[in-house]
Design a protein around this motif. Structure first.
Motif, PDB file in Angstrom:
ATOM      1  N   SER A 486       0.825  -1.210   0.000  1.00 59.55           N
ATOM      2  CA  SER A 486       0.000   0.000   0.000  1.00 59.55           C
ATOM      3  C   SER A 486       0.854   1.253   0.000  1.00 59.55           C
ATOM      4  N   LEU A 487       1.928   1.215   0.782  1.00 56.27           N
ATOM      5  CA  LEU A 487       2.823   2.372   0.820  1.00 56.27           C
ATOM      6  C   LEU A 487       3.443   2.616  -0.542  1.00 56.27           C
ATOM      7  N   SER A 488       3.907   1.548  -1.183  1.00 57.52           N
ATOM      8  CA  SER A 488       4.473   1.692  -2.522  1.00 57.52           C
ATOM      9  C   SER A 488       3.424   2.198  -3.506  1.00 57.52           C
ATOM     10  N   PHE A 489       2.194   1.680  -3.383  1.00 57.79           N
ATOM     11  CA  PHE A 489       1.106   2.111  -4.266  1.00 57.79           C
ATOM     12  C   PHE A 489       0.810   3.593  -4.085  1.00 57.79           C
ATOM     13  N   LEU A 490       0.758   4.051  -2.828  1.00 57.61           N
ATOM     14  CA  LEU A 490       0.444   5.459  -2.567  1.00 57.61           C
ATOM     15  C   LEU A 490       1.571   6.377  -3.013  1.00 57.61           C
ATOM     16  N   VAL A 491       2.830   5.928  -2.849  1.00 56.28           N
ATOM     17  CA  VAL A 491       3.965   6.745  -3.310  1.00 56.28           C
ATOM     18  C   VAL A 491       3.896   6.932  -4.824  1.00 56.28           C
ATOM     19  N   GLU A 492       3.630   5.830  -5.534  1.00 53.24           N
ATOM     20  CA  GLU A 492       3.526   5.926  -6.989  1.00 53.24           C
ATOM     21  C   GLU A 492       2.342   6.792  -7.399  1.00 53.24           C
ATOM     22  N   ALA A 493       1.229   6.627  -6.684  1.00 55.81           N
ATOM     23  CA  ALA A 493       0.051   7.435  -7.000  1.00 55.81           C
ATOM     24  C   ALA A 493       0.321   8.913  -6.770  1.00 55.81           C
ATOM     25  N   SER A 494       1.001   9.240  -5.677  1.00 61.74           N
ATOM     26  CA  SER A 494       1.315  10.645  -5.393  1.00 61.74           C
ATOM     27  C   SER A 494       2.208  11.235  -6.471  1.00 61.74           C
ATOM     28  N   ASP A 495       3.192  10.452  -6.922  1.00 63.30           N
ATOM     29  CA  ASP A 495       4.079  10.943  -7.988  1.00 63.30           C
ATOM     30  C   ASP A 495       3.299  11.213  -9.263  1.00 63.30           C
ATOM     31  N   LEU A 496       2.404  10.289  -9.620  1.00 62.03           N
ATOM     32  CA  LEU A 496       1.628  10.475 -10.849  1.00 62.03           C
ATOM     33  C   LEU A 496       0.691  11.671 -10.738  1.00 62.03           C
ATOM     34  N   LEU A 497       0.029  11.804  -9.597  1.00 55.13           N
ATOM     35  CA  LEU A 497      -0.917  12.917  -9.426  1.00 55.13           C
ATOM     36  C   LEU A 497      -0.202  14.254  -9.371  1.00 55.13           C
ATOM     37  N   ALA A 498       1.012  14.257  -8.788  1.00 49.24           N
ATOM     38  CA  ALA A 498       1.764  15.511  -8.706  1.00 49.24           C
ATOM     39  C   ALA A 498       2.369  15.908 -10.043  1.00 49.24           C
ATOM     40  N   GLY A 499       2.381  14.975 -10.993  1.00 48.44           N
ATOM     41  CA  GLY A 499       3.028  15.252 -12.278  1.00 48.44           C
ATOM     42  C   GLY A 499       2.158  15.953 -13.285  1.00 48.44           C
ATOM     43  N   THR A 500       0.922  16.278 -12.929  1.00 49.14           N
ATOM     44  CA  THR A 500       0.054  16.949 -13.886  1.00 49.14           C
ATOM     45  C   THR A 500      -0.819  17.972 -13.172  1.00 49.14           C
ATOM     46  N   LEU A 501      -1.144  19.026 -13.877  1.00 48.59           N
ATOM     47  CA  LEU A 501      -2.085  20.031 -13.404  1.00 48.59           C
ATOM     48  C   LEU A 501      -3.278  20.136 -14.343  1.00 48.59           C
ATOM     49  N   ASP A 502      -3.408  19.132 -15.201  1.00 50.92           N
ATOM     50  CA  ASP A 502      -4.534  19.098 -16.128  1.00 50.92           C
ATOM     51  C   ASP A 502      -5.691  18.360 -15.478  1.00 50.92           C
ATOM     52  N   ARG A 503      -6.846  18.973 -15.426  1.00 50.86           N
ATOM     53  CA  ARG A 503      -7.998  18.393 -14.731  1.00 50.86           C
ATOM     54  C   ARG A 503      -8.418  17.071 -15.343  1.00 50.86           C
ATOM     55  N   ASP A 504      -8.553  17.011 -16.654  1.00 47.55           N
ATOM     56  CA  ASP A 504      -9.001  15.779 -17.296  1.00 47.55           C
ATOM     57  C   ASP A 504      -8.002  14.645 -17.083  1.00 47.55           C
ATOM     58  N   GLN A 505      -6.725  14.970 -17.154  1.00 46.58           N
ATOM     59  CA  GLN A 505      -5.720  13.932 -16.932  1.00 46.58           C
ATOM     60  C   GLN A 505      -5.727  13.455 -15.477  1.00 46.58           C
TER      61      GLN A 505
END
Length: 908
Positions: A486-505
């Motif tokens: 779960s920790l690894s999953f959340l770290v990866e998710a945070s990186d992906l979410l932080a990598g974009t400021l586009d709403r649709d993406q």
């Protein structure tokens, strides 16, 4: 003759009729006791002189004989081996070698130790038989009682105790056989048993899909062959834990239950038997036999009886070391993963009490709820991860902390909610406890009433006590693995979410991270304003063919109510809508006939896809609900608590990312709206002169920055043009840009000359004080001539000089440099006049063009002039495009400064 020699000179035999009066005696090894028997198979293993070797030896003999198909004599062989190995490794303290020899009509097992000085206990003919509880000689007593023949060999370095077990007489070709039983006790199946045969190649692709597989699943062979079995198998799986189907397909043998996804959207529980084989060319593949779960008796291997095999293990201290109560119930080897251990537990519990179903629940961390983790004989998909309270009512029968027996569930409806609608009538449940703490509950149920009493409850409680610690240890191990995953999953998710400021993406990432890792389908609702209604923004399903149908179904359902309180809450609307849709589709199919139905299967599949548990988690950011994350399971499936907790963590991160994207979009929209107001309106047409402008602003989201341009009519026959560069880029530079562009238009139309316009603009910039920025500007007026050509009057205030391209390809500056604006109070500027002949080009650029860099190289004025020489004969638009292309190709990096290009050309 001494006592030992006398003992070695005596021989004995015992026939197939084993009675206490006919006991075999040790035999001299001057001749082989097996006579002329032919050995058809041999297996051997050596065990170290430690206590755990006894259990390992038992498992070795059990597995060997089971592999040879000698299940009828496994129990006796394991008992004798256990005693003899105990004597060797515990009492004699030496290593033990166990040799299994298969013969035509029996099996011979030898146990060799390295202590030849130990005497064989000899019984005088006049002495009474020793008691079975006597400390010494138990192993040989058992040999005499159970073996067809037995004996002892001595050499200078070791002692070999052997025994032989004869096979029961069976018809030729029989491998295993069971007793005849009454018809009413036989397993129940459908009128025709469907045995699906599926073959999987090395890559995990289906190569064989027989007719029964088509009947069970509804998928024709041509639709399945060549695809992965994982597309059609609903394997019980938790991220980061358990054994996946890909691993199970690589095992030599595997038996167990999982779900088969059908064409109508249902998931049918099946019992499967996998066998890994290889063809004549050595290519491996896996053959899978599948039947409906309630017909598992067709494929299920006979359960190994371990209680008898451990009944005679040693005595005194040696018995304590050799007997493993956990192994007695679970069998050896025990499954390594929690799911396998729990499944083995419920199957053994059901067999032990001769039940029709069994289930096991694990307690949550706060011991307030129990969660179904394994079941057999029930619809596994329906009950898996279902949660029930620990304290369901008053008294001992309402609490999972105490054993309970229900003789007839019809007399107490709802007493065991998990069994409602399953046809089970009687049930016995016992708690699993570790150090007084409730860790789970084990239950066995039967379809007939009055099956169980307190005696069965005591037996089941005894078994539960033996496995509770192992189950809790496996649960904690799984929980730790799940937390790491779960920790690894959340770290990866945070990186992906932080990598974009586009709403649709961001919406797409939210759904793709949850499906299929956390849920079968996902829907994201967004709330634009606090008082506005939720809107369905994104839908995703693990089966892409169902996305459109799922979206249409959710569009008909009222969105969930936005609630600020955190946590997952159930939402029944999709399931109710799915049920209603399925009912209407079925009725329409019955009334109109299948031939008039357009696609009933698609509607039923969509309905089944959302028929399971559905939960809603609020997306809360900055103390405001900005949307909802909805996760769902297919029909009869539920979420486990750990998955919901992981989804809640993800929803908090996703909410912040989505709100950041919203704020960025709003700020970008505001910025772009303001910036568009700073750009000139559509450029006017100048008679007799071609004009082209290309503008590139530096910085993401900017449409205008420090560079600017303009072209506007001044009065009849005269047009003003300007290209400038404010110090810096971005909104602050854009503010000065707006001031300059509007001031130029106003002053020029008041009839001021070029120098006067720029001098007054200089004063306006200086009046801005600390907000002022210096400005380079090329301003000019163009006067088209009726006879061809154009008259230009220009002032170049600190700006890159305009270049003039003649028809012969020569390039020269068209003005002289003068002081820039926004630095000095008193400026003395002058105007220069030039004439553009037909075919001539005037190129004006900002310093973002000339200062384009690649390492230490810079395009510069010379590079720009050289590029312009290649533009002879091109239109103004072609000239501007070629210059921009040359600038972009000069360096591989994106431009770091604003760029503007203005090209004017007099047609020939």
């Amino acid at each position: 003759m001494d006592k030992q020699s006398a003992g070695l000179g005596r021989t004995g035999r015992v026939g197939a009729q084993r009675t206490p009066e006919k006991r075999a005696e040790p035999t001299s090894r001057t001749e082989k006791p097996m006579g002329s028997a032919v050995i058809t198979a041999r297996a051997a293993a050596t065990f170290e002189p430690v206590g755990r070797s006894v259990a390992a030896a038992r498992g070795f003999v059990r597995d060997t004989l089971q592999g040879w198909g000698l299940a009828d004599i496994v129990d006796d062989a394991v008992v004798l081996t256990s005693e003899l190995v105990t004597n060797a490794v515990v009492h004699a303290g030496t290593s033990a070698e166990v040799v299994c020899l298969r013969e035509d009509d029996g099996v011979r097992i030898e146990v060799v130790d390295r202590y030849p000085e130990r005497e064989v206990p000899i019984r005088d003919a006049t002495q009474a038989l020793p008691g079975p509880d006597r400390e010494g000689g138990r192993g040989l007593l058992l040999c005499a009682a159970l073996a067809t023949r037995w004996g002892v060999d001595y050499t200078a370095s070791d002692k070999r105790v052997w025994f032989r077990l004869a096979l029961p007489e069976r018809p030729v070709g029989t491998r295993t056989a069971g007793p005849a039983i009454p018809d009413e006790a036989l397993p129940v199946t459908e009128t025709r048993v469907r045995v699906a045969v599926v073959q999987i190649d090395r890559a995990g692709l289906v190569t064989v899909w027989n007719e029964d597989a088509e009947e069970l699943s509804g998928y024709p062979a041509e639709q399945v062959v060549g695809k992965h079995l994982t597309d059609y198998a609903a394997w019980p799986h938790t991220p980061g834990t358990g054994t996946g189907i890909a691993e199970a397909l690589l095992l030599s043998r595997w038996e167990g239950t999982y779900g088969l996804r059908c064409a109508d959207g249902r998931t049918v529980p099946v019992y499967a038997s996998h066998l890994r084989i290889r063809d004549a060319e050595g290519e491996p593949s896996t053959v899978c036999l599948l039947v409906r779960d309630h017909e598992r008796a067709v494929l299920q291997s006979p359960a190994r009886s371990t209680s008898s095999s451990d009944a005679g293990v040693g005595s005194g201290e040696s018995r304590e070391r050799a007997t493993d109560p956990f192994e007695v119930f679970i069998g050896s080897p025990a499954p390594e993963d929690l799911d396998g251990l729990l499944q083995r537990t419920v199957e053994r519990a059901r067999d032990m009490l001769d039940g029709d179903a069994a289930y096991l629940l694990l307690a949550t961390d706060d011991e307030t709820e129990l969660e179904v983790r394994a079941s057999t004989g029930l619809t596994s998909a329906r009950h898996r991860f279902a949660r029930v309270p620990v304290e369901a009512g008053s008294g001992r029968y309402g609490s999972a902390r105490m054993p309970s027996v229900h003789e007839d569930l019809t007399s107490v409806p709802g007493a065991v909610p998990l069994l409602t609608g399953t046809g089970m009538r009687s049930v016995v449940t016992v708690p699993l406890k570790v150090e007084g703490r409730l860790t789970g509950s084990l239950g066995v149920a039967a379809e007939t009433p009055g099956r169980y009493t307190n005696e069965e409850a005591l037996r089941l409680q005894f078994a539960a006590d033996r496995i509770a610690l192992a189950v809790e240890s496996a649960r904690l191990t799984e929980l730790e693995r799940l937390r790491r995953g779960s920790l690894s999953f959340l770290v990866e998710a945070s990186d992906l979410l932080a990598g974009t400021l586009d709403r649709d993406q961001t919406l797409a990432l939210m759904a793709q991270m949850t499906v299929p890792t956390l849920a079968s389908w996902c829907a994201v609702y967004t709330i634009a304003e606090p008082a506005s209604d939720p809107e369905l923004a994104y839908v995703l399903h693990e089966d892409e063919d169902l996305i459109d149908g799922l979206k249409a179904l959710l569009a008909k359902v009222e969105p969930p109510e936005p609630v600020l309180s955190p946590g997952a809450r159930g939402w029944s609307a999709p399931g109710e809508a799915a049920h209603s849709t399925a009912l209407r589709t079925s009725l329409r199919s019955l009334l109109l006939g299948d031939e008039q139905m357009s696609a009933p299967g698609a509607g039923l599949a969509t309905a089944s896809a959302v028929g399971g548990e559905t939960v809603v988690m609020p997306l809360v950011a900055r103390n405001r609900v900005i949307g909802m994350l909805t996760l769902g399971k297919p029909t009869d499936e539920r979420f486990r608590q750990e998955i919901l907790e992981l989804a809640e963590d993800l929803s908090r991160r996703a909410a912040l990312a989505l709100d950041n994207a919203r704020l960025y979009s709003e700020r970008t929209a505001i910025s772009q709206s303001l910036q568009r107001s700073l750009l000139p309106p559509e450029l006017p047409q100048v008679p007799g002169v071609e004009v082209e402008v290309i503008y590139r602003a530096a910085g993401e989201g900017n449409e205008v920055g420090g560079d600017f341009y303009d072209l506007f009519p001044i009065r009849d026959g005269a047009y003003g043009f300007a290209i400038g560069d404010v110090c810096g880029t971005g909104p602050q530079a854009a503010a000065v840009t707006g001031l300059a562009r509007h001031a130029l238009r106003l002053l020029a139309r008041e009839g001021f000359t070029g120098p006067a316009v720029l001098e007054r603009l200089n004063t306006a910039i200086l009046d801005e004080g600390s907000r002022s920025r210096f400005l380079t500007l090329l301003y000019g007026e163009v006067w088209p001539r009726e006879e061809g050509g154009a008259l230009l009057k220009v002032v170049c205030a600190g700006h890159p000089l305009p270049l003039r391209l003649r028809q012969d390809g020569s390039v020269e500056p068209a003005a002289e440099p003068q002081p820039l604006l926004g630095v000095m109070d008193d400026l003395e500027l002058y105007e220069q006049t030039l004439t553009l002949d037909p075919g001539d080009v005037l190129l004006c650029v900002t310093d973002g063009v000339t200062e384009r860099r690649e390492g230490t190289r810079m395009l510069g004025d010379d590079g720009l002039a050289e590029c312009l020489t290649t533009c002879t004969g091109l239109t103004a638009g072609a000239v501007a495009a070629r210059i921009m292309r040359a600038v972009e190709r000069f360096a591989s990096d994106a431009p770091s400064d604003d760029m503007a290009i203005l090209a004017m050309r007099v047609p020939e």
